[in-house]
Design a protein around this motif. Structure first.
Motif, PDB file in Angstrom:
ATOM      1  N   ASP A 176       0.822  -1.211   0.000  1.00 32.47           N
ATOM      2  CA  ASP A 176       0.000   0.000   0.000  1.00 32.47           C
ATOM      3  C   ASP A 176       0.855   1.261   0.000  1.00 32.47           C
ATOM      4  O   ASP A 176       0.529   2.253  -0.642  1.00 32.47           O
ATOM      5  CB  ASP A 176      -0.940   0.011   1.216  1.00 32.47           C
ATOM      6  CG  ASP A 176      -2.115  -0.937   1.028  1.00 32.47           C
ATOM      7  OD1 ASP A 176      -2.080  -1.708   0.041  1.00 32.47           O
ATOM      8  OD2 ASP A 176      -3.047  -0.911   1.841  1.00 32.47           O
ATOM      9  N   MET A 177       1.977   1.217   0.735  1.00 36.61           N
ATOM     10  CA  MET A 177       2.843   2.403   0.773  1.00 36.61           C
ATOM     11  C   MET A 177       3.492   2.634  -0.584  1.00 36.61           C
ATOM     12  O   MET A 177       3.617   3.772  -1.026  1.00 36.61           O
ATOM     13  CB  MET A 177       3.910   2.246   1.864  1.00 36.61           C
ATOM     14  CG  MET A 177       3.329   2.369   3.264  1.00 36.61           C
ATOM     15  SD  MET A 177       4.560   2.705   4.537  1.00 36.61           S
ATOM     16  CE  MET A 177       5.621   1.316   4.419  1.00 36.61           C
ATOM     17  N   VAL A 203       2.251   1.842  -3.536  1.00 33.70           N
ATOM     18  CA  VAL A 203       1.223   2.400  -4.416  1.00 33.70           C
ATOM     19  C   VAL A 203       0.980   3.870  -4.068  1.00 33.70           C
ATOM     20  O   VAL A 203       0.917   4.738  -4.936  1.00 33.70           O
ATOM     21  CB  VAL A 203      -0.095   1.591  -4.308  1.00 33.70           C
ATOM     22  CG1 VAL A 203      -1.198   2.230  -5.130  1.00 33.70           C
ATOM     23  CG2 VAL A 203       0.130   0.155  -4.750  1.00 33.70           C
ATOM     24  N   GLY A 204       0.876   4.147  -2.762  1.00 34.95           N
ATOM     25  CA  GLY A 204       0.609   5.515  -2.304  1.00 34.95           C
ATOM     26  C   GLY A 204       1.700   6.479  -2.721  1.00 34.95           C
ATOM     27  O   GLY A 204       1.430   7.549  -3.260  1.00 34.95           O
ATOM     28  N   VAL A 205       2.961   6.093  -2.488  1.00 28.92           N
ATOM     29  CA  VAL A 205       4.071   6.974  -2.850  1.00 28.92           C
ATOM     30  C   VAL A 205       4.115   7.167  -4.365  1.00 28.92           C
ATOM     31  O   VAL A 205       4.335   8.272  -4.859  1.00 28.92           O
ATOM     32  CB  VAL A 205       5.417   6.403  -2.328  1.00 28.92           C
ATOM     33  CG1 VAL A 205       6.596   7.151  -2.934  1.00 28.92           C
ATOM     34  CG2 VAL A 205       5.479   6.511  -0.810  1.00 28.92           C
ATOM     35  N   GLY A 206       3.860   6.098  -5.104  1.00 31.02           N
ATOM     36  CA  GLY A 206       3.875   6.193  -6.569  1.00 31.02           C
ATOM     37  C   GLY A 206       2.865   7.213  -7.073  1.00 31.02           C
ATOM     38  O   GLY A 206       3.207   8.139  -7.828  1.00 31.02           O
ATOM     39  N   PHE A 207       1.634   7.081  -6.621  1.00 29.81           N
ATOM     40  CA  PHE A 207       0.596   8.005  -7.080  1.00 29.81           C
ATOM     41  C   PHE A 207       0.817   9.420  -6.543  1.00 29.81           C
ATOM     42  O   PHE A 207       0.634  10.402  -7.264  1.00 29.81           O
ATOM     43  CB  PHE A 207      -0.797   7.495  -6.676  1.00 29.81           C
ATOM     44  CG  PHE A 207      -1.325   6.472  -7.618  1.00 29.81           C
ATOM     45  CD1 PHE A 207      -1.748   6.836  -8.890  1.00 29.81           C
ATOM     46  CD2 PHE A 207      -1.373   5.131  -7.269  1.00 29.81           C
ATOM     47  CE1 PHE A 207      -2.210   5.883  -9.784  1.00 29.81           C
ATOM     48  CE2 PHE A 207      -1.836   4.166  -8.150  1.00 29.81           C
ATOM     49  CZ  PHE A 207      -2.252   4.546  -9.412  1.00 29.81           C
ATOM     50  N   GLY A 208       1.212   9.507  -5.270  1.00 24.65           N
ATOM     51  CA  GLY A 208       1.415  10.829  -4.667  1.00 24.65           C
ATOM     52  C   GLY A 208       2.550  11.587  -5.341  1.00 24.65           C
ATOM     53  O   GLY A 208       2.472  12.792  -5.540  1.00 24.65           O
ATOM     54  N   GLY A 209       3.607  10.854  -5.690  1.00 24.77           N
ATOM     55  CA  GLY A 209       4.782  11.504  -6.268  1.00 24.77           C
ATOM     56  C   GLY A 209       4.534  12.113  -7.632  1.00 24.77           C
ATOM     57  O   GLY A 209       5.102  13.147  -7.972  1.00 24.77           O
ATOM     58  N   ILE A 210       3.675  11.458  -8.427  1.00 28.83           N
ATOM     59  CA  ILE A 210       3.445  11.998  -9.769  1.00 28.83           C
ATOM     60  C   ILE A 210       2.288  12.988  -9.807  1.00 28.83           C
ATOM     61  O   ILE A 210       2.110  13.683 -10.805  1.00 28.83           O
ATOM     62  CB  ILE A 210       3.192  10.884 -10.815  1.00 28.83           C
ATOM     63  CG1 ILE A 210       2.083   9.948 -10.357  1.00 28.83           C
ATOM     64  CG2 ILE A 210       4.469  10.094 -11.082  1.00 28.83           C
ATOM     65  CD1 ILE A 210       1.538   9.071 -11.463  1.00 28.83           C
ATOM     66  N   ILE A 220      -8.163  15.675   0.657  1.00 27.73           N
ATOM     67  CA  ILE A 220      -9.512  15.283   0.221  1.00 27.73           C
ATOM     68  C   ILE A 220      -9.467  13.900  -0.427  1.00 27.73           C
ATOM     69  O   ILE A 220     -10.232  13.005  -0.063  1.00 27.73           O
ATOM     70  CB  ILE A 220     -10.095  16.316  -0.775  1.00 27.73           C
ATOM     71  CG1 ILE A 220     -10.148  17.708  -0.126  1.00 27.73           C
ATOM     72  CG2 ILE A 220     -11.488  15.901  -1.237  1.00 27.73           C
ATOM     73  CD1 ILE A 220     -10.625  18.802  -1.066  1.00 27.73           C
ATOM     74  N   ILE A 221      -8.520  13.720  -1.370  1.00 27.41           N
ATOM     75  CA  ILE A 221      -8.439  12.430  -2.066  1.00 27.41           C
ATOM     76  C   ILE A 221      -8.098  11.316  -1.073  1.00 27.41           C
ATOM     77  O   ILE A 221      -8.732  10.261  -1.053  1.00 27.41           O
ATOM     78  CB  ILE A 221      -7.389  12.484  -3.201  1.00 27.41           C
ATOM     79  CG1 ILE A 221      -7.797  13.548  -4.235  1.00 27.41           C
ATOM     80  CG2 ILE A 221      -7.246  11.118  -3.879  1.00 27.41           C
ATOM     81  CD1 ILE A 221      -6.700  13.909  -5.229  1.00 27.41           C
ATOM     82  N   GLY A 222      -7.121  11.577  -0.214  1.00 25.67           N
ATOM     83  CA  GLY A 222      -6.706  10.584   0.780  1.00 25.67           C
ATOM     84  C   GLY A 222      -7.848  10.231   1.720  1.00 25.67           C
ATOM     85  O   GLY A 222      -8.078   9.064   2.033  1.00 25.67           O
ATOM     86  N   GLY A 223      -8.581  11.254   2.169  1.00 24.36           N
ATOM     87  CA  GLY A 223      -9.692  11.035   3.084  1.00 24.36           C
ATOM     88  C   GLY A 223     -10.770  10.165   2.458  1.00 24.36           C
ATOM     89  O   GLY A 223     -11.307   9.256   3.096  1.00 24.36           O
ATOM     90  N   PHE A 277       0.587   8.266   0.455  1.00 23.26           N
ATOM     91  CA  PHE A 277       0.099   9.076  -0.664  1.00 23.26           C
ATOM     92  C   PHE A 277       0.181  10.570  -0.319  1.00 23.26           C
ATOM     93  O   PHE A 277       0.719  11.375  -1.087  1.00 23.26           O
ATOM     94  CB  PHE A 277      -1.352   8.687  -0.999  1.00 23.26           C
ATOM     95  CG  PHE A 277      -2.024   9.617  -1.960  1.00 23.26           C
ATOM     96  CD1 PHE A 277      -1.743   9.553  -3.316  1.00 23.26           C
ATOM     97  CD2 PHE A 277      -2.921  10.580  -1.511  1.00 23.26           C
ATOM     98  CE1 PHE A 277      -2.346  10.434  -4.206  1.00 23.26           C
ATOM     99  CE2 PHE A 277      -3.525  11.466  -2.385  1.00 23.26           C
ATOM    100  CZ  PHE A 277      -3.231  11.392  -3.750  1.00 23.26           C
ATOM    101  N   ILE A 278      -0.319  10.949   0.869  1.00 20.21           N
ATOM    102  CA  ILE A 278      -0.305  12.364   1.266  1.00 20.21           C
ATOM    103  C   ILE A 278       1.132  12.876   1.379  1.00 20.21           C
ATOM    104  O   ILE A 278       1.470  13.942   0.859  1.00 20.21           O
ATOM    105  CB  ILE A 278      -1.045  12.561   2.603  1.00 20.21           C
ATOM    106  CG1 ILE A 278      -2.528  12.249   2.423  1.00 20.21           C
ATOM    107  CG2 ILE A 278      -0.880  13.997   3.112  1.00 20.21           C
ATOM    108  CD1 ILE A 278      -3.330  12.318   3.692  1.00 20.21           C
TER     109      ILE A 278
END
Lengths: 141, 163
Positions: free
Chosen positions: A53-54, A56-63, A73-76, A91-92
């Motif tokens: 999960d981390m 995936v989160g870092v991947g999406f958050g970074g780009i 908002i998206i994370g919540g 992600f955040i």
């Protein structure tokens, strides 16, 4: 004092106006996301294991690009749909501390070495801090 | 101005998406619109508070003074200035980066510059929104580790850059 309050109010209206289109766009997307993407679909992306999960989160958050509040908002909403705290926190963190799009500007201002060290550390820290934050929240909650 | 335009483009794309999906799946798309209004209704009051806090910070905080002190100080005082300066700083990176690079050239410690940039990820005005979505516990834990993270990142970065 009154003058400053007045300036602050005008500033508030200006910021709201500037941010409105992107805000409405993201909220519109969230509406679509909530109706079209089922929790089952989301679970194939965030499967519940902390490391996965981390990543995936870092991947999406970074780009992703945008004001930090968009990531809240998206994370919540992701959290409400059943994504894990590890993934959402990663992600955040990646969203607010990493900016792939901003990299060229950072290189040109600070120089290659400084910008590279800073961004690689931020990438590493996104994982470490996401783990620590999610771990502590689970302990306290 | 540039940012504003990207928002409009994005909004255009979303409206288009709604129109296309509305033709294909009318029921689901109306439901999506309802969900969006729900989110909007929830966050509008918080956003107003956030923007007001931002504007207040804007009126009371002098970024030039923060950066000037950061260039002069080191030790505990330097750390405090870098961390709190970063937290209180507002506005986009491209405004701050040249200012920070200028300080670096004048001899400000690299660890303080790195810590300042990382601490910028904490945004006081956005805290109400974070509490709404994630609660007090998360917000406090998050803020605490971000400050520790900024400090640690500064130390590690300086070590690496010295080599």
């Amino acid at each position: 004092m009154q003058q400053k309050l007045k300036t602050a109010t005008v500033g508030t209206a200006k910021t709201l106006k500037m941010i409105a289109p992107m805000l409405l766009a993201v909220i519109g997307l969230i509406g679509l996301f909530k109706t079209y993407i089922t929790p089952e679909m989301l679970r194939t992306l965030f499967n519940g294991s902390a490391l996965h999960d981390m990543l995936v989160g870092v991947g999406f958050g970074g780009i992703s690009v945008g004001q930090p509040f968009l990531s809240y908002i998206i994370g919540g909403e992701l959290l409400k749909e059943g994504a894990s705290f590890y993934g959402v926190t990663a992600f955040i963190l990646a969203f607010v501390t990493l900016g792939v799009v901003q990299l060229p500007m950072e290189f040109s201002i600070f120089g290659f070495r400084f910008a590279l060290v800073r961004n690689l550390l931020s990438l590493l820290f996104a994982f470490i801090l996401a783990f620590l934050i999610a771990f502590c929240v689970r302990m306290f909650a | 101005m540039k940012k504003n335009r990207s928002g409009l483009v994005m909004l255009g794309i979303v409206v288009l998406l709604y129109l296309v999906l509305g033709l294909l799946y009318p029921d689901k798309t109306v439901a999506a619109l309802g969900e969006s209004f729900g989110v909007l209704k929830m966050i509008i009051p918080i956003l107003l508070l956030v923007f007001f806090l931002m504007a207040l910070l804007n009126a009371y905080i002098d970024e030039k003074a923060i950066s000037r002190h950061m260039g002069e100080e080191s030790g505990v005082k330097g750390w405090l200035l870098a961390l709190f300066g970063g937290i209180l700083s507002h506005g986009p990176g491209y405004v701050w980066y040249p200012l920070l690079q200028n300080l670096r050239e004048q001899g400000a410690k690299e660890r303080l510059i790195v810590a300042f940039i990382y601490a910028r990820a904490i945004k006081i005005p956005w805290i109400p929104l974070m509490i709404t979505y994630f609660g007090w516990t998360f917000t406090l834990v998050y803020t605490f580790w971000m400050v520790v993270g900024a400090w640690l990142q500064g130390i590690v970065a300086q070590r690496l850059l010295r080599k």
